[in-house]
Design a protein around this motif. Structure first.
Motif: not given
Length: 335
Positions: A227-231, A248-264
């Motif tokens: 969340e601190a990095f806008g994800l 993950g995806a760009s978003g916050d505690r309200n949820g992602p704002r786009e489809a998810l990707r694999i993140y490291n």
């Protein structure tokens, strides 16, 4: 379907009307399956030795529809040592709803967790501590690598969120009376050594991060403050290499704002968008290097090396899809 691409030329049959299956990790010829009415079966390949347990919470009479099945089973998992089978009952009619386990041929099913539903069923009356939370419903099962504990994902309907609970497999019939503490994290997965639980999504305060907690629920280590990095990050999992990956995806505690990707865990996306919607189902492969994602009715395999393959056409019409590992010397997704 191989995660390395292509079709498997040799398939296998189980039972007709199979909607869920999982192979025993020790005996590749033994499977647990369920049908569309939620009846649970144990079977070999091509229905060899198939039988339906008929002791409590099951009945001697086979339910013909989901509505009439007081012991509807939506989830079942073998323990890693192949000895035990844990399953969830969600008939939504009796106090049998919750988590059960047994050792086929050795002892009958024992209820480990009684669900306390937001409808008028007697489950809450059997629990000595039906508070904090007041209502809960079992959704998914994950065995610890050592087969000595079970991580249960819960729906907490009065709080509009998910939670986690750790159960100890025991034949003590009184164990179910006192519900263990509920940890308020959206997603959980065992560490490869079973000592800790990897949590992701919202924590109890709503903050979104990936981190470790101990088995008793105490905080252990922050891995990545999404969340601190806008994800937004969830569905975190540790691979056989020890690396942690999440969707993950760009978003916050309200949820992602786009489809998810694999993140490291450096906050770097390793794939493009997987599908075009939030997943209906996510299942990491046994080695943690690939993930099955179903989103908007379509199915995908994404790998940590960046590859995404849509398999919707190859599994068209299949109701049961699951990872299988072992007898073919590779990890495969079967349907």
């Amino acid at each position: 379907l191989s995660t390395n691409g292509g079709m498997v030329s040799r398939g296998f049959n189980l039972l007709n009307d199979t909607v869920l299956f999982e192979r025993n990790p020790v005996d590749p010829n033994l499977y647990v399956t369920t049908d569309s009415s939620g009846n649970l079966y144990l079977t070999g390949l091509n229905a060899a030795g198939a039988f339906r347990p008929d002791m409590s919470p099951f009945s001697q009479f086979v339910a013909l529809t989901r509505e009439e099945n007081n012991a509807f089973v939506p989830a079942a998992r073998w323990s890693p040592d192949g000895r035990y089978l844990a399953f969830i009952v969600a008939g939504r009619k009796t106090a049998n709803d919750g988590v059960w386990f047994f050792q086929p041929g050795q002892f009958p099913p024992v209820q480990l967790l009684v669900d306390c539903l937001p409808i008028d069923v007697p489950g809450c009356n059997l629990v000595s501590n039906p508070y904090d939370p007041d209502k809960w419903e079992s959704r998914a099962i994950t065995w610890a690598p050592g087969s000595d504990a079970i991580l249960i994902s819960l729906n907490l309907p009065q709080e509009g969120r998910s939670g986690l609970i750790v159960l100890t497999p025991t034949q003590d019939g009184n164990y179910r009376i006192t519900r263990p503490a509920v940890y308020r994290y959206d997603y959980g997965a065992w560490s490869r050594d079973g000592s800790r639980i990897l949590v992701s999504g919202r924590a109890v305060d709503g903050h979104v991060f990936v981190g470790w907690i101990n088995r008793d629920g105490s905080f252990s280590e922050l891995i990545y403050d999404a969340e601190a990095f806008g994800l937004w990050m969830g569905f975190a999992n540790q691979s056989v290499t020890g690396e942690v990956f999440a969707l993950g995806a760009s978003g916050d505690r309200n949820g992602p704002r786009e489809a998810l990707r694999i993140y490291n865990m450096g906050g770097v996306p390793l794939t493009g968008a997987i599908g075009d919607a939030f997943p209906e189902r996510v299942e990491w492969s046994p080695d943690g290097q690939a993930v099955f994602v179903q989103a908007n009715g379509r199915q995908y395999i994404a790998r940590v090396n960046g590859e995404i393959r849509e398999i919707t056409g190859q599994v068209a019409g299949a109701r049961a899809i699951n990872w299988v590992q072992g007898d073919r010397k590779s990890t495969r997704l079967n349907s």
